[in-house]
Scaffold this motif. Sequence first.
Motif, PDB file in Angstrom:
ATOM      1  N   ILE A  29      26.151 -14.862  33.734  1.00 46.21           N
ATOM      2  CA  ILE A  29      25.414 -15.746  32.829  1.00 46.21           C
ATOM      3  C   ILE A  29      25.727 -15.328  31.397  1.00 46.21           C
ATOM      4  O   ILE A  29      25.476 -14.194  30.994  1.00 46.21           O
ATOM      5  CB  ILE A  29      23.891 -15.661  33.062  1.00 46.21           C
TER       6      ILE A  29
ATOM      7  N   SER B 133      25.569 -18.622  25.962  1.00 45.57           N
ATOM      8  CA  SER B 133      25.807 -20.045  25.708  1.00 45.57           C
ATOM      9  C   SER B 133      25.380 -20.935  26.880  1.00 45.57           C
ATOM     10  O   SER B 133      25.219 -22.143  26.714  1.00 45.57           O
ATOM     11  CB  SER B 133      27.283 -20.288  25.396  1.00 45.57           C
ATOM     12  N   GLU B 134      25.163 -20.343  28.043  1.00 44.82           N
ATOM     13  CA  GLU B 134      24.762 -21.109  29.225  1.00 44.82           C
ATOM     14  C   GLU B 134      23.243 -21.216  29.385  1.00 44.82           C
ATOM     15  O   GLU B 134      22.769 -21.949  30.245  1.00 44.82           O
ATOM     16  CB  GLU B 134      25.341 -20.463  30.492  1.00 44.82           C
ATOM     17  N   ILE B 135      22.511 -20.498  28.563  1.00 38.93           N
ATOM     18  CA  ILE B 135      21.052 -20.486  28.665  1.00 38.93           C
ATOM     19  C   ILE B 135      20.468 -21.447  27.633  1.00 38.93           C
ATOM     20  O   ILE B 135      20.832 -21.399  26.459  1.00 38.93           O
ATOM     21  CB  ILE B 135      20.496 -19.060  28.427  1.00 38.93           C
ATOM     22  N   THR B 136      19.557 -22.285  28.080  1.00 35.89           N
ATOM     23  CA  THR B 136      18.928 -23.239  27.166  1.00 35.89           C
ATOM     24  C   THR B 136      17.793 -22.575  26.394  1.00 35.89           C
ATOM     25  O   THR B 136      17.310 -21.496  26.776  1.00 35.89           O
ATOM     26  CB  THR B 136      18.350 -24.433  27.949  1.00 35.89           C
TER      27      THR B 136
ATOM     28  N   GLN C   4      20.303 -12.129  32.685  1.00 38.02           N
ATOM     29  CA  GLN C   4      21.517 -11.429  33.095  1.00 38.02           C
ATOM     30  C   GLN C   4      21.213 -10.343  34.121  1.00 38.02           C
ATOM     31  O   GLN C   4      22.007 -10.114  35.044  1.00 38.02           O
ATOM     32  CB  GLN C   4      22.232 -10.848  31.883  1.00 38.02           C
TER      33      GLN C   4
END
Length: 177
Positions: free
Chosen positions: A136, A139-142, A155
């Motif tokens: 993870i 940039s993939e986490i909102t 993570q």
Amino acid sequence: MGYELKWSDNINLDESKLRGLEERWNIRFPKEYVEIVLNHDGSVPYIIDQNGEEMTGVVEVPGKLTWSIQLLSLIEKEVLGEVISPIELAYDTLSEALPKNIFPFAINGSGDKFLIDFRKDKNEPQILFQNHEDLILESEITEEELEEKSLEDWQDETLDFVCESFAAFLKLISPRD
């Protein structure tokens, strides 16, 4: 069960490479790791049974699969025009997907990493495993997910506990069934 651990290659690593990496990462590797990597950099473990038979050594990740492993080498190689060691390349590639103070030291045949976790104890770090498909990146986490819990917590969920120390990790290496 009587068997001994043997490493595939006898490669003497210049200790200054190891100490330089420790300095850059601000860590001290466990003495058991140091003893092995200085003499067997980049090697694969083999098990020799009581009959003298040699088998690939594997490590079972609790609740997961059993994996063969190879130590990530500290010897620099040219990769895409850059001179870097495989262990540093693995860290550079993974660092955005790892909580701080966790470093790769071995790889399996699928590109997944075994990691040394210095977060709880700098002198006796734990050993973790991370499947490359579970990474993870920030940039993939909102924003909503970050309100729920921190990036490090997200993570951390991608990491599987293997054992309490590198010495314990060595004892987990066994013959493939």
